[in-house]
Design a protein around this motif. Sequence first.
Motif, PDB file in Angstrom:
ATOM      1  N   ARG A  14      18.278  -1.012 -71.790  1.00 24.93           N
ATOM      2  CA  ARG A  14      17.354  -1.013 -70.647  1.00 24.93           C
ATOM      3  C   ARG A  14      18.084  -0.918 -69.313  1.00 24.93           C
ATOM      4  O   ARG A  14      17.563  -0.350 -68.363  1.00 24.93           O
ATOM      5  N   THR A  15      19.269  -1.522 -69.231  1.00 24.54           N
ATOM      6  CA  THR A  15      19.965  -1.615 -67.948  1.00 24.54           C
ATOM      7  C   THR A  15      21.083  -0.593 -67.774  1.00 24.54           C
ATOM      8  O   THR A  15      21.502  -0.323 -66.659  1.00 24.54           O
ATOM      9  N   GLY A  16      21.605  -0.084 -68.892  1.00 30.46           N
ATOM     10  CA  GLY A  16      22.775   0.782 -68.817  1.00 30.46           C
ATOM     11  C   GLY A  16      24.062  -0.019 -68.659  1.00 30.46           C
ATOM     12  O   GLY A  16      25.140   0.534 -68.511  1.00 30.46           O
ATOM     13  N   ASN A  17      23.968  -1.327 -68.704  1.00 32.42           N
ATOM     14  CA  ASN A  17      25.119  -2.221 -68.565  1.00 32.42           C
ATOM     15  C   ASN A  17      25.473  -2.741 -69.957  1.00 32.42           C
ATOM     16  O   ASN A  17      24.696  -3.479 -70.567  1.00 32.42           O
ATOM     17  N   ASP A  18      26.642  -2.350 -70.449  1.00 31.20           N
ATOM     18  CA  ASP A  18      27.037  -2.752 -71.806  1.00 31.20           C
ATOM     19  C   ASP A  18      28.218  -3.723 -71.809  1.00 31.20           C
ATOM     20  O   ASP A  18      28.994  -3.764 -72.764  1.00 31.20           O
ATOM     21  N   VAL A  19      28.353  -4.532 -70.769  1.00 33.64           N
ATOM     22  CA  VAL A  19      29.473  -5.479 -70.660  1.00 33.64           C
ATOM     23  C   VAL A  19      29.575  -6.374 -71.898  1.00 33.64           C
ATOM     24  O   VAL A  19      30.660  -6.574 -72.436  1.00 33.64           O
ATOM     25  N   VAL A  63      13.117 -15.966 -72.124  1.00 34.41           N
ATOM     26  CA  VAL A  63      14.224 -15.289 -71.470  1.00 34.41           C
ATOM     27  C   VAL A  63      14.361 -15.910 -70.090  1.00 34.41           C
ATOM     28  O   VAL A  63      13.368 -16.215 -69.434  1.00 34.41           O
ATOM     29  N   GLY A  64      15.598 -16.119 -69.653  1.00 35.66           N
ATOM     30  CA  GLY A  64      15.822 -16.698 -68.339  1.00 35.66           C
ATOM     31  C   GLY A  64      16.883 -15.937 -67.570  1.00 35.66           C
ATOM     32  O   GLY A  64      17.549 -15.053 -68.104  1.00 35.66           O
ATOM     33  N   ILE A  65      17.040 -16.316 -66.305  1.00 38.69           N
ATOM     34  CA  ILE A  65      18.021 -15.680 -65.430  1.00 38.69           C
ATOM     35  C   ILE A  65      18.865 -16.756 -64.764  1.00 38.69           C
ATOM     36  O   ILE A  65      18.331 -17.743 -64.257  1.00 38.69           O
ATOM     37  N   PHE A  66      20.172 -16.562 -64.786  1.00 35.84           N
ATOM     38  CA  PHE A  66      21.076 -17.322 -63.930  1.00 35.84           C
ATOM     39  C   PHE A  66      21.422 -16.349 -62.810  1.00 35.84           C
ATOM     40  O   PHE A  66      22.123 -15.358 -63.033  1.00 35.84           O
ATOM     41  N   PHE A  67      20.871 -16.599 -61.629  1.00 34.56           N
ATOM     42  CA  PHE A  67      21.142 -15.707 -60.501  1.00 34.56           C
ATOM     43  C   PHE A  67      22.587 -15.802 -60.103  1.00 34.56           C
ATOM     44  O   PHE A  67      23.173 -16.875 -60.183  1.00 34.56           O
ATOM     45  N   PRO A  68      23.240 -14.737 -59.739  1.00 37.74           N
ATOM     46  CA  PRO A  68      22.609 -13.452 -59.469  1.00 37.74           C
ATOM     47  C   PRO A  68      22.828 -12.395 -60.538  1.00 37.74           C
ATOM     48  O   PRO A  68      22.350 -11.273 -60.371  1.00 37.74           O
ATOM     49  N   HIS A  69      23.518 -12.692 -61.658  1.00 34.61           N
ATOM     50  CA  HIS A  69      23.960 -11.586 -62.524  1.00 34.61           C
ATOM     51  C   HIS A  69      23.754 -11.757 -64.034  1.00 34.61           C
ATOM     52  O   HIS A  69      24.303 -10.976 -64.799  1.00 34.61           O
ATOM     53  N   THR A  70      23.017 -12.758 -64.509  1.00 33.12           N
ATOM     54  CA  THR A  70      22.997 -13.057 -65.939  1.00 33.12           C
ATOM     55  C   THR A  70      21.572 -13.211 -66.483  1.00 33.12           C
ATOM     56  O   THR A  70      20.738 -13.860 -65.865  1.00 33.12           O
ATOM     57  N   ILE A  71      21.326 -12.615 -67.655  1.00 35.05           N
ATOM     58  CA  ILE A  71      20.078 -12.800 -68.398  1.00 35.05           C
ATOM     59  C   ILE A  71      20.432 -13.509 -69.695  1.00 35.05           C
ATOM     60  O   ILE A  71      21.424 -13.183 -70.340  1.00 35.05           O
ATOM     61  N   ILE A 110      22.024 -26.614 -69.915  1.00 36.06           N
ATOM     62  CA  ILE A 110      20.909 -25.735 -70.262  1.00 36.06           C
ATOM     63  C   ILE A 110      21.372 -24.885 -71.434  1.00 36.06           C
ATOM     64  O   ILE A 110      22.195 -23.981 -71.263  1.00 36.06           O
ATOM     65  N   PRO A 111      20.895 -25.198 -72.642  1.00 37.57           N
ATOM     66  CA  PRO A 111      21.315 -24.375 -73.784  1.00 37.57           C
ATOM     67  C   PRO A 111      20.837 -22.947 -73.565  1.00 37.57           C
ATOM     68  O   PRO A 111      19.718 -22.723 -73.119  1.00 37.57           O
ATOM     69  N   HIS A 112      21.722 -21.992 -73.854  1.00 30.24           N
ATOM     70  CA  HIS A 112      21.357 -20.591 -73.662  1.00 30.24           C
ATOM     71  C   HIS A 112      22.313 -19.692 -74.432  1.00 30.24           C
ATOM     72  O   HIS A 112      23.401 -20.104 -74.787  1.00 30.24           O
ATOM     73  N   SER A 113      21.862 -18.481 -74.659  1.00 32.16           N
ATOM     74  CA  SER A 113      22.695 -17.454 -75.269  1.00 32.16           C
ATOM     75  C   SER A 113      22.633 -16.242 -74.340  1.00 32.16           C
ATOM     76  O   SER A 113      21.590 -15.599 -74.215  1.00 32.16           O
ATOM     77  N   THR A 114      23.736 -15.970 -73.659  1.00 31.78           N
ATOM     78  CA  THR A 114      23.780 -14.862 -72.710  1.00 31.78           C
ATOM     79  C   THR A 114      23.586 -13.542 -73.449  1.00 31.78           C
ATOM     80  O   THR A 114      24.235 -13.284 -74.455  1.00 31.78           O
ATOM     81  N   ILE A 115      22.663 -12.714 -72.932  1.00 33.15           N
ATOM     82  CA  ILE A 115      22.419 -11.406 -73.545  1.00 33.15           C
ATOM     83  C   ILE A 115      22.738 -10.263 -72.577  1.00 33.15           C
ATOM     84  O   ILE A 115      22.732  -9.101 -72.970  1.00 33.15           O
ATOM     85  N   GLY A 116      23.021 -10.599 -71.329  1.00 36.03           N
ATOM     86  CA  GLY A 116      23.437  -9.606 -70.346  1.00 36.03           C
ATOM     87  C   GLY A 116      24.121 -10.301 -69.187  1.00 36.03           C
ATOM     88  O   GLY A 116      23.621 -11.311 -68.707  1.00 36.03           O
ATOM     89  N   LYS A 117      25.289  -9.804 -68.782  1.00 39.70           N
ATOM     90  CA  LYS A 117      25.986 -10.428 -67.660  1.00 39.70           C
ATOM     91  C   LYS A 117      26.641  -9.360 -66.792  1.00 39.70           C
ATOM     92  O   LYS A 117      26.716  -8.202 -67.183  1.00 39.70           O
ATOM     93  N   GLN A 118      27.066  -9.800 -65.618  1.00 34.84           N
ATOM     94  CA  GLN A 118      27.643  -8.897 -64.620  1.00 34.84           C
ATOM     95  C   GLN A 118      26.674  -7.772 -64.281  1.00 34.84           C
ATOM     96  O   GLN A 118      27.064  -6.611 -64.118  1.00 34.84           O
ATOM     97  N   THR A 122      19.620  -4.372 -59.430  1.00 39.08           N
ATOM     98  CA  THR A 122      18.773  -3.334 -60.029  1.00 39.08           C
ATOM     99  C   THR A 122      18.772  -3.473 -61.551  1.00 39.08           C
ATOM    100  O   THR A 122      17.718  -3.393 -62.184  1.00 39.08           O
ATOM    101  N   GLU A 123      19.949  -3.682 -62.139  1.00 39.53           N
ATOM    102  CA  GLU A 123      20.039  -3.843 -63.600  1.00 39.53           C
ATOM    103  C   GLU A 123      19.306  -5.102 -64.044  1.00 39.53           C
ATOM    104  O   GLU A 123      18.622  -5.097 -65.074  1.00 39.53           O
ATOM    105  N   LEU A 124      19.419  -6.161 -63.268  1.00 41.71           N
ATOM    106  CA  LEU A 124      18.739  -7.413 -63.592  1.00 41.71           C
ATOM    107  C   LEU A 124      17.229  -7.185 -63.626  1.00 41.71           C
ATOM    108  O   LEU A 124      16.556  -7.606 -64.572  1.00 41.71           O
TER     109      LEU A 124
END
Length: 161
Positions: A14-19, A63-71, A110-118, A122-124
């Motif tokens: 969805r984002t084009g970000n594959d970090v 699904v949650g967000i840690f601003f400014p760069h993490t889902i 906050i228990p979480h499993s990062t699924i997108g970072k950096q 726009t990607e967020l």
Amino acid sequence: MKESKSYMNQIAKRTGNDVMLAGKVPPHITLSAFETTQESEAVVVFEDLAKEFICGEIMWCSVGIFFPHTIYLLPVMNHYLFQMSEQAYQYISQIRQVKIHQRYQPFSWIPHSTIGKQLSQTELKRGICSDAGAVWHVPWNCGRHRSCKDESIHGYLSGVV
């Protein structure tokens, strides 16, 4: 944690970000973040801690967000996760000259499993919102995972150390 991997793939698409994928970050829940100069002592503590973990159920609920760069995926904070967090804190606290990050201390974690970072802003936005503008969500019972130390915890700890 097949569900987490599937969501990582969806976010990358969805984002084009594959970090996360390019970095080969395995799906996981981080139990602690800390600093110490006592590396060999930390390894022993991790090995002891890994022996204490038992199987339990993780239910992904949102699904949650840690601003400014993490889902991230958010699991239900159940007894199993609370116990693992407490055990990790107790064991890691025994390391000499250790500084445990404030957000990984009891009642702050906050228990979480990062699924997108950096992610850029726009990607967020693309990662969270669908093309129609609706917020993407995880159905309440979308994923249940039975976590056992043999399949993930010990392997990941030994891989990190």
